[in-house]
Design an enzyme around this catalytic site. Structure first.
Site, PDB file in Angstrom:
ATOM      1  N   LYS A   1    -105.947 -20.656  47.322  1.00  0.00           N
ATOM      2  CA  LYS A   1    -104.481 -20.719  47.254  1.00  0.00           C
ATOM      3  C   LYS A   1    -103.999 -20.152  45.930  1.00  0.00           C
ATOM      4  O   LYS A   1    -103.035 -19.391  45.869  1.00  0.00           O
ATOM      5  CB  LYS A   1    -104.008 -22.180  47.349  1.00  0.00           C
ATOM      6  CG  LYS A   1    -103.935 -22.744  48.748  1.00  0.00           C
ATOM      7  CD  LYS A   1    -103.203 -24.095  48.692  1.00  0.00           C
ATOM      8  CE  LYS A   1    -103.305 -24.848  49.996  1.00  0.00           C
ATOM      9  NZ  LYS A   1    -102.693 -26.168  49.962  1.00  0.00           N
TER      10      LYS A   1
ATOM     11  N   GLU B   1    -113.756 -29.795  55.660  1.00  0.00           N
ATOM     12  CA  GLU B   1    -113.001 -29.967  54.411  1.00  0.00           C
ATOM     13  C   GLU B   1    -113.349 -31.286  53.729  1.00  0.00           C
ATOM     14  O   GLU B   1    -113.222 -31.405  52.520  1.00  0.00           O
ATOM     15  CB  GLU B   1    -111.485 -29.914  54.682  1.00  0.00           C
ATOM     16  CG  GLU B   1    -110.947 -28.500  54.709  1.00  0.00           C
ATOM     17  CD  GLU B   1    -109.423 -28.410  54.605  1.00  0.00           C
ATOM     18  OE1 GLU B   1    -108.733 -29.444  54.607  1.00  0.00           O
ATOM     19  OE2 GLU B   1    -108.923 -27.274  54.544  1.00  0.00           O
TER      20      GLU B   1
ATOM     21  N   HIS C   1    -122.888 -19.709  78.907  1.00  0.00           N
ATOM     22  CA  HIS C   1    -123.129 -18.284  79.146  1.00  0.00           C
ATOM     23  C   HIS C   1    -122.910 -17.480  77.875  1.00  0.00           C
ATOM     24  O   HIS C   1    -122.669 -16.276  77.923  1.00  0.00           O
ATOM     25  CB  HIS C   1    -122.221 -17.801  80.280  1.00  0.00           C
ATOM     26  CG  HIS C   1    -122.522 -18.492  81.575  1.00  0.00           C
ATOM     27  ND1 HIS C   1    -123.380 -17.978  82.520  1.00  0.00           N
ATOM     28  CD2 HIS C   1    -122.131 -19.709  82.044  1.00  0.00           C
ATOM     29  CE1 HIS C   1    -123.470 -18.829  83.533  1.00  0.00           C
ATOM     30  NE2 HIS C   1    -122.731 -19.899  83.260  1.00  0.00           N
TER      31      HIS C   1
HETATM   32  O1  PA5 Z   1    -106.399 -31.388  55.048  1.00  0.00           O
HETATM   33  C1  PA5 Z   1    -105.675 -30.832  54.246  1.00  0.00           C
HETATM   34  O2  PA5 Z   1    -105.179 -31.430  53.269  1.00  0.00           O
HETATM   35  C2  PA5 Z   1    -105.301 -29.370  54.392  1.00  0.00           C
HETATM   36  O3  PA5 Z   1    -105.945 -28.767  55.461  1.00  0.00           O
HETATM   37  C3  PA5 Z   1    -103.797 -29.242  54.614  1.00  0.00           C
HETATM   38  O4  PA5 Z   1    -103.445 -29.889  55.802  1.00  0.00           O
HETATM   39  C4  PA5 Z   1    -103.364 -27.787  54.665  1.00  0.00           C
HETATM   40  O5  PA5 Z   1    -103.802 -27.104  53.524  1.00  0.00           O
HETATM   41  C5  PA5 Z   1    -101.846 -27.686  54.750  1.00  0.00           C
HETATM   42  O6  PA5 Z   1    -101.265 -28.346  53.673  1.00  0.00           O
HETATM   43  P1  PA5 Z   1     -99.794 -28.844  53.712  1.00  0.00           P
HETATM   44  O7  PA5 Z   1     -99.625 -29.841  54.814  1.00  0.00           O
HETATM   45  O8  PA5 Z   1     -99.570 -29.458  52.358  1.00  0.00           O
HETATM   46  O9  PA5 Z   1     -98.927 -27.641  53.922  1.00  0.00           O
END
Ligand code: PA5
Length: 463
Positions: free
Chosen positions: A433, A290, A319
């Site tokens: 989203k 990410e 394996h």
């Molecule tokens: O790293 C990030 O920002 C995302 O992976 C969030 O952790 C994830 O989308 C969950 O978001 P939130 O904590 O706002 O529910």
């Protein structure tokens, strides 16, 4: 306190030849750039990168510990409702620092820990069929306080709790970690009177494991929270200003960058020779993917940057994956996680010694076998000219895991500078989203819904 070490001998040309290996000079040539990148990241420590300072938040640590102590013995199960950065660190810490069989037989007075990081109805439905909500403390975690998956789980479990315990009775079964102001969870916390913790400003989801996001569930299941933060603080001190060749975060970031950009390895495999550390590899996969996987550079140019993280576990994947790793395309580099001192020693008894295939095992230990297989895999990778580094954990303690988590967070932040991308946003996640909101009929997303419906209205090709 003993420290993690990063051995990068096997990414160098002396070990794997000049075609696939780096020269030391390649690394050294990145000194100035790495140190400037580190300075740029550290300059934001008190601004939008406050996660850098999480190891030093002793008041928060104390609040979390006090809360955990106040509910100790009251719940059989702690259930994390969260996803992505609000879930993966919890699971990684649980797997690393509790017994692998904790959830079958928790230590006296300790709850089990479940991380429900999906809205697959076969997961949530099975949970509802199996676990009595009255035995649970639900740890709702969402930085934004609006993520559809987490919020829908919250709605489902809250209703079950109220049905079982009444409006008043359900409150003590909820603890919420969210932003101090943004999102709908904070006003709900206020109106419902839930216990809550704050994800501070400047702490993005995937950089939040050392905030209450990861600490609350850890404290509840008896993980050594002070040790975890002390380990992270130690790594902070070690890496905050040190020059490239003395700084494991800078060396790791530089190797990642050179492995992809100079040596053409788009895949980064974290190969954990520790069952305990297996989910740490999954946590790192999100952090890397990410943070660095971006279409646009910070200058707005299309770059389609980013390594593909892979998480593997030794010896199991010997394996399964190692055939590919040793003989497949030269498109991967490897980070082996290795543990010097496992907690246990398991002796292999002597029996059937007339069979050569068993005789050599009897009288040895599984520790020796595990180490031999790890070293054997490292040798095989190196002989096949596959670049690999080893991060050695003296042991898997909270202190060592804290060191590792912080090392990787800082390394990824510096990688963002090398790759020229914003390591702290996730626009590609937002697109999915928004589409889901539109399909679920959320108000304000009508136009997007119409676009999607139009695009889905043509003929489908199926077999
Ligand atoms: O790293 C990030 O920002 C995302 O992976 C969030 O952790 C994830 O989308 C969950 O978001 P939130 O904590 O706002 O529910």
């Amino acid at each position: 306190m003993d420290r993690l070490t990063l051995d990068y001998t096997n990414v160098l040309s002396d070990a794997i030849g000049p075609k696939h290996g780096l020269e030391l000079a390649d690394l050294e040539a990145l000194s100035e750039r790495s140190e400037a990148a580190l300075a740029a990241v550290q300059a934001r420590r008190d601004q939008d990168l406050r996660w850098l300072d999480l190891p030093h938040q002793s008041a928060v640590q104390q609040d979390v510990m006090d809360y955990a102590a106040s509910v100790q013995g009251q719940f059989e199960n702690v259930v994390v409702l969260g996803i992505g950065g609000s879930a993966l660190g919890n699971r990684a810490l649980h797997r690393a620092l509790s017994s692998p069989f904790h959830d079958i037989q928790p230590p006296a007075g300790m709850p089990r820990l479940y991380v429900l990081d999906n809205v697959d109805p076969d997961l949530v439905g099975e949970f509802l069929d199996t676990v009595d909500p009255k035995t649970c403390l639900f740890n709702v975690i969402s930085k934004s306080g609006s993520t559809a998956e987490t919020m829908s789980q919250f709605l489902v479990l809250r209703e079950r709790l109220i049905a079982a315990l009444g409006k008043e009775g359900h409150r003590r079964h909820m603890v919420v970690t969210t932003d101090a102001e943004k999102g709908v969870l904070r006003p709900i916390v206020e109106s419902e009177g839930y216990q809550s913790f704050i994800v501070p400003d400047g702490v993005g989801g995937r950089f939040s494991v050392l905030s209450p996001v990861g600490l609350v569930s850890s404290a509840l299941i008896g993980i050594d929270v002070p040790g975890l933060l002390a380990g992270a603080a130690d790594m902070d001190e070690r890496c905050r200003e040190a020059p490239l060749m003395e700084n494991p975060a800078l060396v790791y970031a530089a190797i990642q960058y050179l492995m992809q950009e100079k040596k053409g390895n788009p895949m980064s495999v974290t190969f954990s020779y520790s069952q305990r550390l297996a989910c740490v590899g999954d946590w790192y996969a999100q952090l890397l993917a990410e943070s660095i996987g971006k279409r646009l550079s910070r200058d707005g140019e299309e770059v389609f940057a980013g390594p593909t993280p892979v998480s593997a576990i030794g010896v199991t994947d010997q394996h399964s994956q190692v055939q590919l790793y040793v003989e497949g395309p030269h498109d991967k580099w490897f980070t082996l996680l290795s543990v010097d001192r496992p907690d246990h020693t398991v002796e292999i008894p002597r029996a059937f010694e007339e069979h050569d295939a068993l005789a050599y095992l009897g009288g040895r230990t599984m520790n020796e076998l595990f180490a031999a297989e790890r070293d054997g895999t490292r040798i095989a990778l190196t002989d096949a000219k596959r670049p690999n580094v080893t991060v050695s954990f003296p042991a898997v303690t909270a202190h060592h895991v804290g060191q590792y988590l912080y090392l990787m967070e800082l390394a990824v932040a510096v990688m963002g500078e090398h790759y020229g991308v914003d390591a702290f946003d996730q626009p590609g996640v937002e697109a999915g989203k928004v589409a889901a909101y539109a399909l679920m009929g959320r108000s304000g997303y009508e136009e997007r819904r119409a676009e999607i419906e139009k695009s889905l209205s043509g003929p489908r090709r199926t077999v």
